[in-house]
Design a protein around this motif. Structure first.
Motif, PDB file in Angstrom:
ATOM      1  N   PHE A   1       0.805  -1.221   0.000  1.00 37.10           N
ATOM      2  CA  PHE A   1       0.000   0.000   0.000  1.00 37.10           C
ATOM      3  C   PHE A   1       0.841   1.276   0.000  1.00 37.10           C
ATOM      4  O   PHE A   1       0.301   2.376  -0.014  1.00 37.10           O
ATOM      5  N   SER A   2       2.164   1.120  -0.004  1.00 36.78           N
ATOM      6  CA  SER A   2       3.044   2.291  -0.049  1.00 36.78           C
ATOM      7  C   SER A   2       4.388   1.879  -0.623  1.00 36.78           C
ATOM      8  O   SER A   2       4.855   0.762  -0.413  1.00 36.78           O
ATOM      9  N   SER A   3       5.005   2.797  -1.371  1.00 32.98           N
ATOM     10  CA  SER A   3       6.336   2.544  -1.925  1.00 32.98           C
ATOM     11  C   SER A   3       7.170   3.805  -1.771  1.00 32.98           C
ATOM     12  O   SER A   3       6.662   4.863  -1.388  1.00 32.98           O
ATOM     13  N   THR A   4       8.452   3.708  -2.081  1.00 29.78           N
ATOM     14  CA  THR A   4       9.305   4.885  -1.917  1.00 29.78           C
ATOM     15  C   THR A   4       8.873   6.027  -2.836  1.00 29.78           C
ATOM     16  O   THR A   4       9.035   7.191  -2.491  1.00 29.78           O
ATOM     17  N   ALA A   5       8.289   5.713  -3.987  1.00 26.51           N
ATOM     18  CA  ALA A   5       7.814   6.771  -4.889  1.00 26.51           C
ATOM     19  C   ALA A   5       6.671   7.563  -4.262  1.00 26.51           C
ATOM     20  O   ALA A   5       6.588   8.785  -4.397  1.00 26.51           O
ATOM     21  N   SER A   6       5.785   6.869  -3.552  1.00 20.19           N
ATOM     22  CA  SER A   6       4.628   7.547  -2.961  1.00 20.19           C
ATOM     23  C   SER A   6       4.994   8.361  -1.722  1.00 20.19           C
ATOM     24  O   SER A   6       4.217   9.203  -1.268  1.00 20.19           O
ATOM     25  N   LEU A   7       6.184   8.141  -1.154  1.00 21.10           N
ATOM     26  CA  LEU A   7       6.590   8.863   0.053  1.00 21.10           C
ATOM     27  C   LEU A   7       6.744  10.360  -0.180  1.00 21.10           C
ATOM     28  O   LEU A   7       6.683  11.145   0.774  1.00 21.10           O
ATOM     29  N   TYR A   8       6.942  10.781  -1.420  1.00 20.10           N
ATOM     30  CA  TYR A   8       7.120  12.209  -1.685  1.00 20.10           C
ATOM     31  C   TYR A   8       5.829  12.994  -1.468  1.00 20.10           C
ATOM     32  O   TYR A   8       5.849  14.149  -1.038  1.00 20.10           O
ATOM     33  N   PHE A   9       4.705  12.369  -1.745  1.00 19.48           N
ATOM     34  CA  PHE A   9       3.407  13.025  -1.588  1.00 19.48           C
ATOM     35  C   PHE A   9       2.672  12.612  -0.317  1.00 19.48           C
ATOM     36  O   PHE A   9       1.696  13.255   0.060  1.00 19.48           O
ATOM     37  N   ASN A  10       3.112  11.530   0.313  1.00 19.70           N
ATOM     38  CA  ASN A  10       2.360  10.976   1.441  1.00 19.70           C
ATOM     39  C   ASN A  10       3.261  10.739   2.640  1.00 19.70           C
ATOM     40  O   ASN A  10       4.158   9.886   2.581  1.00 19.70           O
ATOM     41  N   GLU A  11       3.026  11.464   3.720  1.00 19.08           N
ATOM     42  CA  GLU A  11       3.779  11.232   4.950  1.00 19.08           C
ATOM     43  C   GLU A  11       3.442   9.843   5.488  1.00 19.08           C
ATOM     44  O   GLU A  11       2.267   9.462   5.542  1.00 19.08           O
ATOM     45  N   PRO A  12       4.446   9.058   5.894  1.00 15.55           N
ATOM     46  CA  PRO A  12       4.200   7.672   6.303  1.00 15.55           C
ATOM     47  C   PRO A  12       3.287   7.514   7.512  1.00 15.55           C
ATOM     48  O   PRO A  12       2.568   6.512   7.609  1.00 15.55           O
ATOM     49  N   GLY A  13       3.339   8.475   8.445  1.00 14.21           N
ATOM     50  CA  GLY A  13       2.498   8.354   9.636  1.00 14.21           C
ATOM     51  C   GLY A  13       2.857   7.117  10.430  1.00 14.21           C
ATOM     52  O   GLY A  13       3.981   6.952  10.891  1.00 14.21           O
ATOM     53  N   ASN A  14       1.899   6.196  10.570  1.00  9.97           N
ATOM     54  CA  ASN A  14       2.125   4.985  11.360  1.00  9.97           C
ATOM     55  C   ASN A  14       2.545   3.773  10.531  1.00  9.97           C
ATOM     56  O   ASN A  14       2.537   2.654  11.027  1.00  9.97           O
ATOM     57  N   LEU A  15       2.883   4.002   9.272  1.00  8.61           N
ATOM     58  CA  LEU A  15       3.342   2.890   8.433  1.00  8.61           C
ATOM     59  C   LEU A  15       4.582   2.241   9.034  1.00  8.61           C
ATOM     60  O   LEU A  15       5.480   2.916   9.524  1.00  8.61           O
ATOM     61  N   LYS A  16       4.636   0.929   8.964  1.00  4.46           N
ATOM     62  CA  LYS A  16       5.777   0.186   9.508  1.00  4.46           C
ATOM     63  C   LYS A  16       6.801  -0.176   8.424  1.00  4.46           C
ATOM     64  O   LYS A  16       7.965  -0.425   8.722  1.00  4.46           O
ATOM     65  N   SER A  17       6.339  -0.246   7.163  1.00  3.92           N
ATOM     66  CA  SER A  17       7.257  -0.615   6.077  1.00  3.92           C
ATOM     67  C   SER A  17       6.738  -0.091   4.749  1.00  3.92           C
ATOM     68  O   SER A  17       5.542   0.201   4.601  1.00  3.92           O
ATOM     69  N   VAL A  18       7.653   0.065   3.785  1.00  2.20           N
ATOM     70  CA  VAL A  18       7.298   0.494   2.436  1.00  2.20           C
ATOM     71  C   VAL A  18       8.011  -0.407   1.428  1.00  2.20           C
ATOM     72  O   VAL A  18       9.036  -1.019   1.746  1.00  2.20           O
ATOM     73  N   PHE A  19       7.465  -0.455   0.216  1.00  4.53           N
ATOM     74  CA  PHE A  19       8.093  -1.259  -0.833  1.00  4.53           C
ATOM     75  C   PHE A  19       9.201  -0.459  -1.504  1.00  4.53           C
ATOM     76  O   PHE A  19       9.018   0.701  -1.869  1.00  4.53           O
ATOM     77  N   SER A  20      10.356  -1.086  -1.641  1.00  4.38           N
ATOM     78  CA  SER A  20      11.481  -0.468  -2.334  1.00  4.38           C
ATOM     79  C   SER A  20      11.510  -0.928  -3.783  1.00  4.38           C
ATOM     80  O   SER A  20      11.669  -2.125  -4.054  1.00  4.38           O
ATOM     81  N   GLU A  21      11.349   0.001  -4.720  1.00  5.14           N
ATOM     82  CA  GLU A  21      11.425  -0.324  -6.141  1.00  5.14           C
ATOM     83  C   GLU A  21      12.827  -0.806  -6.509  1.00  5.14           C
ATOM     84  O   GLU A  21      12.983  -1.618  -7.418  1.00  5.14           O
ATOM     85  N   LYS A  22      13.827  -0.319  -5.792  1.00  6.76           N
ATOM     86  CA  LYS A  22      15.217  -0.698  -6.078  1.00  6.76           C
ATOM     87  C   LYS A  22      15.512  -2.123  -5.589  1.00  6.76           C
ATOM     88  O   LYS A  22      16.063  -2.954  -6.318  1.00  6.76           O
ATOM     89  N   PHE A  23      15.155  -2.424  -4.338  1.00  5.69           N
ATOM     90  CA  PHE A  23      15.499  -3.722  -3.747  1.00  5.69           C
ATOM     91  C   PHE A  23      14.393  -4.757  -3.897  1.00  5.69           C
ATOM     92  O   PHE A  23      14.574  -5.915  -3.548  1.00  5.69           O
ATOM     93  N   GLN A  24      13.225  -4.323  -4.395  1.00  9.64           N
ATOM     94  CA  GLN A  24      12.092  -5.215  -4.667  1.00  9.64           C
ATOM     95  C   GLN A  24      11.671  -6.011  -3.422  1.00  9.64           C
ATOM     96  O   GLN A  24      11.431  -7.219  -3.473  1.00  9.64           O
ATOM     97  N   LYS A  25      11.611  -5.330  -2.311  1.00 12.20           N
ATOM     98  CA  LYS A  25      11.151  -5.946  -1.070  1.00 12.20           C
ATOM     99  C   LYS A  25      10.597  -4.865  -0.148  1.00 12.20           C
ATOM    100  O   LYS A  25      10.817  -3.674  -0.349  1.00 12.20           O
ATOM    101  N   MET A  26       9.872  -5.320   0.890  1.00  8.09           N
ATOM    102  CA  MET A  26       9.381  -4.403   1.901  1.00  8.09           C
ATOM    103  C   MET A  26      10.526  -4.046   2.845  1.00  8.09           C
ATOM    104  O   MET A  26      11.281  -4.921   3.289  1.00  8.09           O
ATOM    105  N   ILE A  27      10.638  -2.749   3.161  1.00  9.58           N
ATOM    106  CA  ILE A  27      11.714  -2.271   4.020  1.00  9.58           C
ATOM    107  C   ILE A  27      11.104  -1.505   5.194  1.00  9.58           C
ATOM    108  O   ILE A  27      10.238  -0.642   4.988  1.00  9.58           O
ATOM    109  N   PRO A  28      11.535  -1.796   6.424  1.00  9.42           N
ATOM    110  CA  PRO A  28      10.996  -1.078   7.590  1.00  9.42           C
ATOM    111  C   PRO A  28      11.258   0.419   7.508  1.00  9.42           C
ATOM    112  O   PRO A  28      12.309   0.852   7.018  1.00  9.42           O
TER     113      PRO A  28
END
Length: 206
Positions: free
Chosen positions: A127-154
């Protein structure tokens, strides 16, 4: 002539709904800073239409260490009903292909590929990736998808408006927000410590 005019009007109204015109288009521009010098720029666009959100990220930078390195990045990320459908990352260094990653949702899991071909799968909803972080503050998100590493990162909340990602290669990226929009990214990369500074005068919404 009158019949032709009526047909043309009918044809226009028939075709018009199929034209993919985004309801909202927003963009953010950043300067890439190294040692207090601007070495490149980033443009991040967000398109909103119905339940589709699309992010387009494009950056160019030229870093001089022992020799000049020109880096070009392009990302395209699509969400439907806030769930990631596809994420693409393309990167070149001095014109040579370095990254060509794709993650595509097939209804059950994500098929992953890189510049060498198929690269496994990821069996969870995103539901979130590093690209979306520019427009969306993470808030209580615990992890995001990395387009570079192709995995969820805390992702760790540092304070009320600052968040940090510790990348698998040992590098870190810190995001600072104002009113929900990222105003500063501090990226510790393999070749330099960089800052992406938001250019507040050149960002628009329409």
């Amino acid at each position: 002539m009158k019949a032709l005019l009526i047909f043309s009007i009918m044809l226009y109204h028939y075709v018009k709904p199929n034209i993919a015109t985004p309801i909202t288009k927003e963009y953010l521009n950043y300067s890439i800073i190294k040692d207090d010098k601007t070495i490149g720029n980033i443009r991040v666009e967000r398109y909103l239409k119905d339940d589709i959100t699309e992010y387009l990220f494009e950056s160019r930078a030229k870093v001089k260490i022992l020799y000049s390195i020109e880096i070009y990045d392009k990302m395209g990320v699509t969400f439907k009903q806030n769930m990631l459908q596809q994420a693409k990352l393309y990167r070149t260094m001095n014109g040579k292909l370095k990254v060509n990653n794709t993650a595509t949702w097939n209804g059950s899991f994500y098929n992953l590929s890189d510049k060498d071909g198929a690269n496994g799968s990821l069996k969870q909803s995103i539901f979130s990736s590093t690209a979306s972080l520019y427009f969306n503050e993470p808030g209580n998100l615990k992890s995001v998808f990395s387009e570079k590493f192709q995995k969820m990162i805390p992702i760790q909340k540092i304070n009320s408006n600052k968040y940090r990602i510790d990348l698998p290669n040992g590098n870190t990226t810190t995001y600072t927000y104002s009113k929900g929009v990222c105003t500063l990214v501090e990226a510790n990369t393999d070749f330099a410590n960089l800052k992406f500074v938001l250019n507040t005068s050149s960002n628009k919404t329409h």
